[in-house]
Design a protein around this motif. Structure first.
Motif: not given
Length: 140
Positions: A112-133
Motif C-alpha cells: 500500500w506504500h506503493d499505491v500512495v507513492a503512485n497516487g502522489l506521482g499521478a497527482l504531481l503529473g496531473a498538476a504539472l499538466a494542468r499548469l501547462v494545458v
C-alpha cells in the motif's frame, strides 16, 4: 498534417510507456529493483553525498514509484482532458489494482506504500499538466 504526425508520435510514446509498465510490474524484477534502490542510496549517500542523512533505501523506492506514475497523471489531464482530481483518483485505483494482482498472482510483493507513492506521482503529473494545458483548450 503536423497534428496527425504529433498524434501518431504521442500514441506511439503512450503505447511504449504502457508496454514498459506492464513488463515492469508483471515481471520478476523485485530483487533487481531492490538492488537499484540500494545502489541509488549508496550513490547519493556516499559517492555523491547530496542526500539528507535521514534518507534510507526505502525512500528511493518510494521516489521511483512516484516518478513511475507522473506520466500517467500528466497524460490523463493533457491528452484525455480529465480534471486533475479525476486523473489522480483513476491512477491511484489502477495502482491499487496492480498491487493486488502482484500480491495475489505474481511473484511480487504488493504494498500500500506503493499505491500512495503512485497516487502522489499521478497527482504531481496531473498538476504539472494542468499548469501547462489550458482548461479551456479544445479537444482535437
Amino acid at each position: 498534417m503536423t497534428w496527425a504526425r504529433d498524434r501518431r508520435i504521442a500514441a506511439a510514446a503512450g503505447a511504449a510507456y504502457v508496454l514498459g509498465m506492464v513488463v515492469l510490474v508483471a515481471g520478476p524484477w523485485g530483487w533487481w529493483l531492490n538492488r537499484l534502490t540500494v545502489r541509488l542510496y549508496t550513490l547519493f549517500r556516499y559517492d555523491v553525498p547530496i542526500a539528507p542523512d535521514w534518507a534510507l533505501p526505502e525512500h528511493y523506492g518510494y521516489l521511483l514509484n512516484v516518478l513511475l506514475f507522473v506520466p500517467v497523471g500528466a497524460a490523463l489531464v493533457a491528452v484525455m482532458r480529465w480534471p486533475w482530481w479525476w486523473a489522480t483518483g483513476v491512477a491511484t485505483v489502477a495502482s491499487a489494482a496492480i498491487e493486488v494482482v502482484q500480491w495475489l498472482w505474481l511473484d511480487r510483493e504488493g504494498s500500500w506504500h506503493d499505491v500512495v507513492a503512485n497516487g502522489l506521482g499521478a497527482l504531481l503529473g496531473a498538476a504539472l499538466a494542468r499548469l501547462v494545458v489550458s482548461p479551456r483548450a479544445p479537444r482535437r
